[in-house]
Design a protein around this motif. Sequence first.
Motif, PDB file in Angstrom:
ATOM      1  N   GLU A 126       0.235  10.679 -14.133  1.00 50.41           N
ATOM      2  CA  GLU A 126      -1.103  11.233 -14.027  1.00 50.41           C
ATOM      3  C   GLU A 126      -1.559  11.332 -12.568  1.00 50.41           C
ATOM      4  O   GLU A 126      -2.561  10.766 -12.147  1.00 50.41           O
ATOM      5  N   GLY A 127      -0.769  12.031 -11.800  1.00 49.43           N
ATOM      6  CA  GLY A 127      -1.142  12.264 -10.410  1.00 49.43           C
ATOM      7  C   GLY A 127      -0.555  11.255  -9.450  1.00 49.43           C
ATOM      8  O   GLY A 127      -0.581  11.441  -8.244  1.00 49.43           O
ATOM      9  N   HIS A 128      -0.012  10.147  -9.998  1.00 54.40           N
ATOM     10  CA  HIS A 128       0.584   9.142  -9.124  1.00 54.40           C
ATOM     11  C   HIS A 128       2.085   9.165  -9.297  1.00 54.40           C
ATOM     12  O   HIS A 128       2.587   9.180 -10.402  1.00 54.40           O
ATOM     13  N   VAL A 129       2.833   9.200  -8.217  1.00 51.41           N
ATOM     14  CA  VAL A 129       4.284   9.167  -8.287  1.00 51.41           C
ATOM     15  C   VAL A 129       4.723   7.707  -8.252  1.00 51.41           C
ATOM     16  O   VAL A 129       4.478   6.995  -7.287  1.00 51.41           O
ATOM     17  N   TYR A 130       5.364   7.264  -9.336  1.00 48.93           N
ATOM     18  CA  TYR A 130       5.776   5.875  -9.441  1.00 48.93           C
ATOM     19  C   TYR A 130       6.917   5.575  -8.483  1.00 48.93           C
ATOM     20  O   TYR A 130       7.855   6.333  -8.347  1.00 48.93           O
ATOM     21  N   GLU A 131       6.848   4.452  -7.815  1.00 51.15           N
ATOM     22  CA  GLU A 131       7.905   3.989  -6.933  1.00 51.15           C
ATOM     23  C   GLU A 131       8.334   2.594  -7.383  1.00 51.15           C
ATOM     24  O   GLU A 131       7.532   1.800  -7.864  1.00 51.15           O
ATOM     25  N   ASP A 132       9.639   2.307  -7.206  1.00 51.43           N
ATOM     26  CA  ASP A 132      10.185   1.045  -7.692  1.00 51.43           C
ATOM     27  C   ASP A 132       9.490  -0.173  -7.097  1.00 51.43           C
ATOM     28  O   ASP A 132       9.433  -1.222  -7.716  1.00 51.43           O
ATOM     29  N   ASP A 133       9.005  -0.051  -5.857  1.00 52.63           N
ATOM     30  CA  ASP A 133       8.433  -1.232  -5.218  1.00 52.63           C
ATOM     31  C   ASP A 133       6.914  -1.303  -5.365  1.00 52.63           C
ATOM     32  O   ASP A 133       6.250  -2.060  -4.684  1.00 52.63           O
ATOM     33  N   ASP A 134       6.341  -0.515  -6.272  1.00 53.29           N
ATOM     34  CA  ASP A 134       4.900  -0.537  -6.502  1.00 53.29           C
ATOM     35  C   ASP A 134       4.551  -1.756  -7.341  1.00 53.29           C
ATOM     36  O   ASP A 134       4.948  -1.881  -8.488  1.00 53.29           O
ATOM     37  N   MET A 135       3.802  -2.679  -6.757  1.00 54.52           N
ATOM     38  CA  MET A 135       3.483  -3.934  -7.425  1.00 54.52           C
ATOM     39  C   MET A 135       2.056  -3.967  -7.958  1.00 54.52           C
ATOM     40  O   MET A 135       1.505  -5.039  -8.219  1.00 54.52           O
ATOM     41  N   GLY A 136       1.433  -2.795  -8.109  1.00 55.11           N
ATOM     42  CA  GLY A 136       0.039  -2.765  -8.553  1.00 55.11           C
ATOM     43  C   GLY A 136      -0.192  -3.449  -9.878  1.00 55.11           C
ATOM     44  O   GLY A 136      -1.206  -4.120 -10.089  1.00 55.11           O
ATOM     45  N   GLY A 137       0.736  -3.290 -10.820  1.00 54.08           N
ATOM     46  CA  GLY A 137       0.584  -3.933 -12.116  1.00 54.08           C
ATOM     47  C   GLY A 137       0.617  -5.444 -12.015  1.00 54.08           C
ATOM     48  O   GLY A 137      -0.142  -6.147 -12.688  1.00 54.08           O
ATOM     49  N   TRP A 138       1.508  -5.960 -11.152  1.00 53.88           N
ATOM     50  CA  TRP A 138       1.594  -7.406 -10.984  1.00 53.88           C
ATOM     51  C   TRP A 138       0.335  -7.957 -10.334  1.00 53.88           C
ATOM     52  O   TRP A 138      -0.085  -9.090 -10.620  1.00 53.88           O
ATOM     53  N   GLU A 139      -0.282  -7.188  -9.457  1.00 60.37           N
ATOM     54  CA  GLU A 139      -1.512  -7.663  -8.822  1.00 60.37           C
ATOM     55  C   GLU A 139      -2.571  -7.952  -9.882  1.00 60.37           C
ATOM     56  O   GLU A 139      -3.229  -8.986  -9.850  1.00 60.37           O
ATOM     57  N   ASN A 140      -2.710  -7.034 -10.851  1.00 58.55           N
ATOM     58  CA  ASN A 140      -3.717  -7.226 -11.896  1.00 58.55           C
ATOM     59  C   ASN A 140      -3.434  -8.457 -12.739  1.00 58.55           C
ATOM     60  O   ASN A 140      -4.335  -9.236 -13.055  1.00 58.55           O
ATOM     61  N   ASP A 141      -2.159  -8.632 -13.122  1.00 61.03           N
ATOM     62  CA  ASP A 141      -1.823  -9.688 -14.070  1.00 61.03           C
ATOM     63  C   ASP A 141      -1.648 -11.052 -13.416  1.00 61.03           C
ATOM     64  O   ASP A 141      -2.196 -12.051 -13.891  1.00 61.03           O
ATOM     65  N   LEU A 142      -0.888 -11.125 -12.315  1.00 63.14           N
ATOM     66  CA  LEU A 142      -0.582 -12.417 -11.727  1.00 63.14           C
ATOM     67  C   LEU A 142      -1.757 -13.016 -10.977  1.00 63.14           C
ATOM     68  O   LEU A 142      -2.011 -14.216 -11.047  1.00 63.14           O
TER      69      LEU A 142
END
Length: 551
Positions: A126-142
């Motif tokens: 949705e407009g964002h190109v996923y990259e393997d080193d993108d840790m945005g999801g971990w920031e929210n959870d951890l």
Amino acid sequence: QPIHQFLLSLFLLLSIIKGAFYHFSSLRYAMLPYRRASRLINFVIAICVIFFILLFLQRPQLDDIDTRQSGKEEQFDFGRVVSQLKETDAIREEKEAKIERKSGEKEGEKEKEKIVVPAAAPETREGHVYEDDDMGGWENDLRINSKLHMDDVIRGREVVDSVNYLNENFAVLNTDKFGPVESAKTVIVIQVHSRLEYLKYLVSTLSKTRGIEDALLVFSHDINIESIDNLVRNITFARVVQIFYPYNMQLFPNVFPGQDPRDCPEKISKDDAKAKGCQNWEHPDKYGNYRIAKFTQIKHHWWWKMNYVFDGIIDRYGLESAWILLLEEDHYMSPDALHVLNHIIDNRNTLCADCELISLGFYLKSFASYGQNIDRLGVHPWFSSKHNMGMALQKNTWTKIKNCSELFCTWDDYNWDWSLLQISVKCLPQRFKVIFTKAPRVLHVGDCGVHTHRCAVSNAAKAAEDLLTQHSSALFPQSMKVTEVSRRMLKPSKENGGWGDERDRSLCMRNTHPQNRSQPGEIGHKVLDDLFSSSVDFRSKIKPTNATRWS
């Protein structure tokens, strides 16, 4: 085949001519020309028969077909058929490029422009190109759930402990709406990687499945992407849990079980690997190839997920009698999937009392008879490449599998389903039997995957939607019957390789008991020493992503 048709026609023609001789009188038949013609016809007929036998013997036998190694898929796949009917943009561009090159040659251009088809762009979220080193999801959870300081460089052991804490303290969503987890009738476990667009289709079809409000959805991830995390968190039609495989390549890309740069490249001889001094040179697979982390992770994740679900969720909430339905992110559910599953469970004693596995997905070569098979079931010995989709089992069956963990973890095959087949064939006192739907209620739409990149995500999903719409009036059968029973067990394939590294085998054994915290010196601990002592720098790897909301 033309040769078959020619020989068959010749055989029939000569047989008719031969038969005509018997209508002649014995006197005429005894004449020399007729005797010679009869002998010639007999000779040609014999040649035809010999050719038929040779062609039959050379035909590939079903038992010897290994679709994984040959790359030729015998089973019906929506994605493959649709991609044959409708070309993707990348293929069209390549053809246009070839035409342009040929045109340039004909015009006698001295300097030919080399036209290169661009590689497929990374998947857009949705407009964002996923990259393997993108840790945005971990920031929210951890950061929120484990109090990890994301602004620091963190030791690998601390990261793993934080992911384990996250798994052990998961929040079950929507219990206020559907009641406690203990009241769930079915547990649906979805293995997720990074294909958001496919997952959207699966979530959409799950939301339209009758009886989904009585289920518990468990999403198991080997990667944490914010858009996928938001998609799952915004599900409101069922209870939801998320768990995360802790030894994943997103967190640890350059240390085992990721792709350590000190490891041997895949295609190198053992002698050259030894001379090069790469650290796993002693452990290629049976074909002489060395491990590829992105492939081995799939089997690691599956085994860890299964053990964690049964030990950490089923036991925790007393759901031992519940059936566990296994799905993947690129599956597509029919509206009556749970209706059919419950019907089979309720009538299992009469349909197939000794069937320990149920399969809602079945690979068909053609869907022409889908409508007439809506209420029909089959009973076969369980075979991995036929019955691995939409598979359901109970705790007691999983216990039998878990008791054979050493075979699963040491079998030189990076595919979890072929490894599971070996347990059924070699470890259990009696092979698994499966009862399956002849008109599948779980469809595979993932023509874009690990091995395929030129594809269009929406094609196969649209084909699945059209199929179910066409037969919507026949769904939700009131009764079902077994119309096909087979005792013939197909020949298991040879090992596919990719699982010769002793570290993979040790980690697999460790993942057999994912809730146990091993101590130095215990099985599976040493293999993760490098990971535990490594560092993860979240500061430079957290990038903004666009949230995806499911409504």
